[in-house]
Design an enzyme around this catalytic site. Structure first.
Site: not given
Ligand code: PAF
Length: 282
Positions: A31, A34-35, A152, A185
């Site tokens: 982490l 950003g997280h 995503q 990351s």
């Molecule tokens: O973005 C990420 O870190 C991954 O693709 C996720 C959404 C946790 C799925 O493993």
């Protein structure tokens, strides 16, 4: 207090005890701020923040970085505590996939084979499969995803819409270093010269956005972005630089658009994107 659970059974029990609205932030750990921004966005909008930490083997190709992907659980839990997460689910691979890798996987449709999917076959099958599984296990009202992984985010939104998954998907803007590098990351893999080369991605996006703000058309926006990428420090190998509509459908010729980029810097693959507003066609 942040409760940490490691098995699906423990999660079920802890989740059942959460009253009120729940927001989930799904992560693969390692982490960074950003997280933390995602966690704080969740904190502002729901009663309880649930974080998942799981390096999902399904979304790594045979020659990708699954084994070397950073695993930093203690530091991650510290970030979760600091950001006020209520519950962290950090399962093992065996607990998530007790029968081995699932035979049934989600098909991301045509978009899953483009952009990132073109270079990483099976990637979005793996991502959507684990995201749906984690949504079933955590049953959130809201799910927060970073705009940095824009394809995503788009596919997760589409999955929720197409399959009537009862969750609201919230996109959270990308966090950047002061020099423009999008937080990731994978940045920790970069040597100093590689980090300098990595700035070519955000430089390309900025140049494209500037050209659009100056009223340039789609072709000129792309040319400006390519020129800025090429003018960056050596070492970045462009994979794609594409101007599409905000849902990553073909287009656009005017109005809201997205400029998306991927490049290799050494053995590290980096992605980035920016919202662009193209002037109406004359
Ligand atoms: O973005 C990420 O870190 C991954 O693709 C996720 C959404 C946790 C799925 O493993």
């Amino acid at each position: 207090m942040t409760q940490v659970v490691h098995t699906r059974a423990e999660l079920a029990e802890a989740r059942a005890a959460l009253k009120g609205t729940v927001g989930v932030v799904m992560t693969m750990g390692a982490l960074h701020s950003g997280h933390e921004t995602l966690l704080r966005a969740a904190r502002d909008q729901v009663d309880h923040v649930l974080v998942t930490i799981f390096v999902n083997p399904l979304q790594f190709g045979p020659n990708e970085d699954f084994d070397r992907y950073p695993r930093t659980l203690d530091a991650d839990l510290e970030v979760c505590r600091r950001a006020g997460a209520d519950l962290v689910f950090a399962p093992s691979v065996a607990d998530m996939y007790p029968d081995g890798q699932p035979r049934v996987r989600l098909d991301p449709g045509p978009l899953g084979g483009e952009l990132e999917g073109a270079s990483r076959p099976g990637f979005f099958h793996g991502v959507l499969t684990v995201v749906l599984k984690l949504l079933q296990l955590t049953r959130p009202d809201l799910a927060f995803f970073g705009e940095k992984d824009y394809q995503q985010l788009t596919l997760v939104r589409r999955m929720a819409r197409d399959l009537d998954v009862p969750v609201e998907v919230i996109g959270v803007p990308t966090v950047r270093e002061p020099d423009g590098l999008a937080l990731s990351s994978r940045n920790r893999y970069l040597s100093e010269p590689e980090r300098a080369a990595a700035l070519s991605l955000s430089a390309a996006l900025r140049a494209g956005a500037r050209a659009a703000d100056d009223g340039r058309d789609a072709g000129e926006v792309l040319s400006a972005a390519h020129a800025a990428f090429g003018a960056g420090a050596p070492g970045a190998q462009l994979d794609y630089l594409v101007l599409t509509d905000p849902e990553l459908e073909p287009g656009p010729v005017s109005g809201p658009a997205r400029l998306v980029i991927a490049a290799w810097v050494g053995t590290t693959r980096l992605i980035d994107n920016a919202a662009i507003h193209l002037a109406p066609r004359a």
